[in-house]
Scaffold this motif. Structure first.
Motif, PDB file in Angstrom:
ATOM      1  N   ILE A  53      -3.310  -0.641  -8.518  1.00 35.78           N
ATOM      2  CA  ILE A  53      -4.687  -0.169  -8.315  1.00 35.78           C
ATOM      3  C   ILE A  53      -4.610   1.231  -7.733  1.00 35.78           C
ATOM      4  O   ILE A  53      -3.949   1.453  -6.704  1.00 35.78           O
ATOM      5  N   TYR A  98      -5.404   5.587  -0.978  1.00 42.24           N
ATOM      6  CA  TYR A  98      -4.125   4.873  -1.140  1.00 42.24           C
ATOM      7  C   TYR A  98      -4.034   4.305  -2.540  1.00 42.24           C
ATOM      8  O   TYR A  98      -5.057   4.024  -3.158  1.00 42.24           O
ATOM      9  N   ASP A  99      -2.802   4.082  -2.990  1.00 40.69           N
ATOM     10  CA  ASP A  99      -2.587   3.276  -4.196  1.00 40.69           C
ATOM     11  C   ASP A  99      -2.031   1.941  -3.730  1.00 40.69           C
ATOM     12  O   ASP A  99      -1.365   1.859  -2.700  1.00 40.69           O
ATOM     13  N   GLY A 106      -6.387   4.080  -5.811  1.00 42.03           N
ATOM     14  CA  GLY A 106      -7.561   4.286  -4.960  1.00 42.03           C
ATOM     15  C   GLY A 106      -7.714   5.747  -4.575  1.00 42.03           C
ATOM     16  O   GLY A 106      -6.909   6.596  -4.982  1.00 42.03           O
ATOM     17  N   GLU A 107      -8.739   6.009  -3.784  1.00 41.65           N
ATOM     18  CA  GLU A 107      -9.005   7.390  -3.399  1.00 41.65           C
ATOM     19  C   GLU A 107      -8.020   7.867  -2.328  1.00 41.65           C
ATOM     20  O   GLU A 107      -7.477   8.955  -2.399  1.00 41.65           O
ATOM     21  N   THR A 155       0.854  -1.190   0.000  1.00 42.26           N
ATOM     22  CA  THR A 155       0.000   0.000   0.000  1.00 42.26           C
ATOM     23  C   THR A 155       0.890   1.241   0.000  1.00 42.26           C
ATOM     24  O   THR A 155       1.815   1.343   0.820  1.00 42.26           O
ATOM     25  N   LYS A 162      -0.725   8.247  -0.637  1.00 43.62           N
ATOM     26  CA  LYS A 162      -1.236   9.072  -1.735  1.00 43.62           C
ATOM     27  C   LYS A 162      -0.283  10.244  -2.003  1.00 43.62           C
ATOM     28  O   LYS A 162      -0.255  10.805  -3.106  1.00 43.62           O
TER      29      LYS A 162
END
Ligand code: PEP
Ligand code: MN
Length: 337
Positions: free
Chosen positions: A31, A36-37, A33-34, A4, A7
């Motif tokens: 992936i 975390y990536d 995400g909002e 993880t 951001k």
């Protein structure tokens, strides 16, 4: 493995991490995400060190999906491993009984005890020639002479010998004279010693460390196996907890856990767990009921004068009672003893 990312990481830092990982022939999925990536890594991640990934400031968390052990893992070796000790299968239907004194104290002594445990139903003889004592002033074992005494007991009874190896410089002596090399609790993470026994093909009885997790223990087995020796037998001997009424706390949950996760045999040492002969029978019977592949039990015919661990040693007649009761339990669960 799931990594993880924060951001706040900038694109060049993410790219640098990705390039590092891409050198390892893994399948990597990113992936976004909002909050975390996430990088999902599929492939052989065993050699990736989570802790060094965490050293990277853009990494928020690292989670392993696969186990870090391969050779000991039942997923890749579904059938039970049966370790052959001089023709005795360890890990099969028959529950294997190992018994004898904590320390070898002399030829006559160990030969006599060997005869007694054989008569009571033991399959193998235990006895320490090199002893890992807490105090340097306590009896340290007879060394090479002790190994010779064990050999005499084997000649007399036919019982294979289990004895503890503490140092690599005695490895040749053990390979030549001992049937099962015991790695004691205090050496469970002596990685050089593990690698050295891994380069032999002798059966290894790998005791759980005093305060080691199951995963650390399986990784110790992995050390031995990764050097080429598949003949590893786990041995639970109790772990250190806050409890004072026992010497250690016997963790019987390891039996179903190891059976599920690994394919190696697991035997139980109730003597070092209990530290008290009065508890040994109960713990032994519980271990059999829970599916242990064997028991290693300290037996001495004069515990009051034993050179070590007298308080937890059973007299031969008590050991014979235990074997008889163990047989009855073994039958209930479809095994023999
Ligand atoms: C022993 O078997 O005598 C012994 C010292 O065991 P552990 O390493 O489990 O303490
Ligand atoms: Mn002992």
């Amino acid at each position: 493995m799931i990594i993880t990312l924060k951001k706040t990481a900038d694109a060049s830092e993410v790219k640098a991490l990705l390039e590092d990982l891409e050198g390892r022939s893994l399948q990597i999925t990113q992936i976004v995400g909002e909050n975390y990536d996430v990088f999902g890594l599929v492939g052989d991640t065993a050699s990736i060190d989570e802790r060094s990934l965490l050293a990277n400031p853009i990494v928020y968390n690292v989670q392993r999906v696969a186990q870090p052990y391969k050779l000991a893992n039942r997923m890749f070796h579904p059938e039970d491993t049966i370790v052959d000790v001089c023709g005795i299968p360890v890990g099969g239907r028959k529950i294997v009984m190992i018994a004898g004194p904590c320390a070898v104290e002399g030829k006559e002594n160990v030969c006599r005890i060997a005869g007694e445990v054989l008569e009571a139903g033991a399959d193998m003889l235990r006895g320490g020639a090199y002893k890992p004592r807490t105090s340097p002033y306590a009896f340290q074992g007879m060394g090479t002479e002790g190994i010779e005494c064990l050999k005499a007991a084997k000649d007399k009874t036919g019982l294979p010998i289990v004895s503890e190896l503490m140092s690599i410089d005695k490895l040749d002596e053990f390979v030549e004279n001992v049937d099962v090399i015991q790695i004691g609790a205090r050496n469970m993470q002596n990685f050089d010693l593990l690698k050295a026994v891994g380069r032999t093909n002798k059966p290894v009885l790998l005791k759980r460390g005093l305060a080691n997790t199951i995963e650390e223990w399986i990784m110790a087995a992995e050390y031995i196996m990764s050097e080429g020796n598949p003949n590893v037998i786990f041995c639970e001997r109790g772990i250190r907890t806050f409890e004072k009424y026992t010497r250690n706390t016997l963790d019987l949950s390891v039996i179903p856990i190891l059976k599920e996760r690994t394919h190696l045999p697991i035997i139980i040492d109730p003597s070092h767990a209990a530290g008290d002969y009065r508890l040994v029978e109960s713990l032994s019977l519980a271990a059999i009921a829970a599916g242990a592949d064997g028991l290693i039990i300290e037996v001495h015919d004069d515990p009051i004068h034993a050179a070590s661990d007298g308080a937890q040693s059973l007299k031969p007649d008590k050991y014979a009672d235990l074997v008889a009761k163990g047989r009855a339990i073994a039958k209930v669960i479809g095994r023999t003893l």
